[in-house]
Design an enzyme around this catalytic site. Structure first.
Site, PDB file in Angstrom:
ATOM      1  CG  HIS A   1      -2.017   0.813   0.531  1.00 24.68           C
ATOM      2  ND1 HIS A   1      -2.884   0.544   0.279  1.00 24.68           N
ATOM      3  CD2 HIS A   1      -2.482   2.064   1.636  1.00 24.68           C
ATOM      4  CE1 HIS A   1      -4.164   1.721   0.800  1.00 24.68           C
ATOM      5  NE2 HIS A   1      -3.439   2.284   0.647  1.00 24.68           N
TER       6      HIS A   1
ATOM      7  CG  ASP B   1      -9.750   8.375   7.134  1.00 23.92           C
ATOM      8  OD1 ASP B   1     -10.012   8.208   8.796  1.00 23.92           O
ATOM      9  OD2 ASP B   1      -8.905   9.062   7.115  1.00 23.92           O
TER      10      ASP B   1
ATOM     11  CD  GLU C   1     -10.211  10.966   9.096  1.00 24.15           C
ATOM     12  OE1 GLU C   1     -11.330  11.486   8.110  1.00 24.15           O
ATOM     13  OE2 GLU C   1      -9.656  10.469   9.886  1.00 24.15           O
TER      14      GLU C   1
END
Length: 511
Positions: A95, A157, A268
């Site tokens: 990732h 997240d 957020e």
């Protein structure tokens, strides 16, 4: 747990890999890991790609598919004892964005193989903590701990990434303003150093290695186990979204909300631009409200959204609404643009998964991701809004994807200066994420835009810190780490003196 110990160096002859890297001659692989070394095209191709899909350095010569932690230690020790060491990079799910988990002309360790070889998950829940393999996904840790009514407290997240990967960076999300990043929520680690030593470390034992590895970008060791503290898991999340047309009101309200003790559990911020596709925001709001939200974005050109969450249980369900009303008093969001929903804790924390599956179904997940993640000092976030959100970003007439902006407070949320992670000097700073995705051949405009953003910050004197993105020269890294650079360099000499680990970060030149 693991203790520091030497690694066996028995060797076995293998074929010369001239069809992959004709300029490199390898000594025989250690007999213990030779069956786990792969040089076939599929393995090499996997080890040569990442989520960013923007950089394509030379391929590794091999990939190790370990069956045990000892296999990894054997490989690193083998490299350490070569006259010309092989570089080694640990790869979780790939990732990374800019080749950070790659090892040009070296060996990539496919960490997921540990899970596949163990016959089950390497997660053990023991009351107030969980011992979890560095290759494990956060979603698997969440599901395992929820079975015991427990959960970690700090998240990212997206949960389909590895524990070792996020702890090597920082690990942030909307809980970080009061729970701290994930690197502030670790009790103990097992780490394989650049010498091939398997070491258990914590704040009290081998503490220099412990703090070096946390946020250390893989430079000092490969995390093979982390002990993560747990707390009783809340059952549900009350999820609030507030829309703003004015950035000053938006940022002021965010900073107010994170200052309240025992207030929100998550905060957020999102930005919706006129050139953003409706799919960026539609799934977050009731379909009946889509027309008026779209009209709002068209009217102002840019809309800001606070996402706030308060956790609760069935026993507190009758008071959570009143608590939220008190928290939201005096805020300056647009009247009639407040949206509320109730979801389970699992559904909230795993909220990005639905978007991922939708993108996969459209062939839009395995594409280039020219992301730019920044930490911005609070004193300059208004300037950043004017120069970037309102000027640079709208000029690119291409579809953009999620834009995040939210504050964290360094002192209150336990950012420990002893770790390798760096933040702006101010107590309050903002995380900004420009999370673009593109088709296979149109990522360069976004990358050029990222460079324009960085140039703007440089010319405006905004002292940013890059997160997840990385630099290409040692001089840039020295500036990035600032006063921490000398410590960072000393730790490299102590724990990876032959510069073997994580060459993709491009911090140190290998010998």
């Amino acid at each position: 747990m693991a203790k520091s110990r030497p690694i066996s160096t028995f060797l076995v002859i293998i074929s010369f890999l001239s069809h992959f890297t004709p300029s490199i001659e390898l000594s025989p692989w250690p007999v213990e890991i030779a069956p786990r070394i792969r040089v076939d095209p599929d393995a090499i191709a996997t080890a040569s790609t990442d989520f960013g899909q923007e950089v394509h350095p030379p391929n590794p010569v091999a990939a190790l598919y370990p069956s045990s932690v000892q296999d990894i230690a054997t490989l690193v020790n083998f490299s350490y004892n070569l006259s010309s060491p092989l570089s080694i990079a640990a790869r979780g799910v790939g990732h990374s964005l800019m080749g950070q988990a790659m090892a040009p002309n070296g060996v990539v360790v496919e960490m997921a193989s540990l899970n596949n070889s163990s016959g089950g998950s390497r997660i053990t829940v023991s009351g107030s903590y969980a011992d979890v393999g560095g290759e494990q996904l956060w979603i698997d840790l969440l599901q395992a701990t929820l079975k015991h009514g427990l959960a970690p407290v700090s998240w990212t997240d997206y949960l389909y990434i590895t524990v070792g990967g996020t702890l090597s960076n920082a690990g942030i999300s909307g809980q970080a303003f009061h729970r701290g990043p994930q690197i502030s929520n670790v009790l103990e680690l097992d780490v394989i150093t650049g010498k091939g030593e398997l070491v258990t470390c914590s704040k009290d034992t081998n503490s220099e290695l412990f703090f070096a590895v946390l946020g250390g970008l893989g430079q000092f060791g490969i995390i093979t186990r982390a002990r993560i503290p747990l707390e009783p898991a809340p059952e549900r999340a009350k999820w609030i979204q507030l829309l703003y047309s004015d950035f000053s009101a938006f940022s002021k309200d965010q900073e107010h909300l994170i200052s309240i003790n025992n207030g929100l559990d998550y905060l957020e911020g999102l930005i919706f631009l006129q050139n953003s596709p409706p799919s960026n925001w539609e799934s977050s709001f009731p379909p009946s409200d889509h027309p008026r939200i779209s009209s709002l974005i068209s009217k102002y050109g840019i809309i800001y959204c606070i996402e706030a969450v308060k956790y609760y249980n069935d026993s507190t369900s009758h008071t959570v609404d009143q608590e939220l009303q008190e928290l939201l008093k005096g805020l300056n969001f647009l009247p009639d643009f407040i949206f509320t929903k109730n979801v389970s804790l699992l559904d909230f924390l795993n909220r990005v998964r639905g978007a991922e599956l939708a993108l996969r179904s459209q062939g839009l997940w395995d594409v280039p991701h020219p992301w730019l993640n920044l930490f911005i000092p609070r004193s300059r976030i208004s300037d950043f809004n004017s120069g970037v959100f309102r000027d640079i970003l709208p000029k690119l007439n291409q579809t953009t994807t999620p834009l995040l902006v939210y504050p964290m407070n360094r002192n209150n949320s336990r950012w420990d200066d002893r770790t390798s992670a760096v933040t702006p000097d101010e107590d309050i700073f903002y995380a900004v994420g420009l999370l673009h995705s593109s088709r296979a051949n149109d990522w360069e405009p976004f990358e050029n835009q990222n460079k324009e953003v960085l140039n703007f910050c440089d010319k405006a004197g905004i002292k940013i810190k890059l997160y997840l993105y990385g630099y290409k020269t040692k001089e840039e890294w020295v500036t990035h780490f600032g006063p921490k650079w000398r410590t960072f360099e000393d730790r490299k000499a102590q724990f990876d003196p032959k510069l073997i680990l994580s060459p993709g970060q491009q911090i140190f030149k290998s010998i």
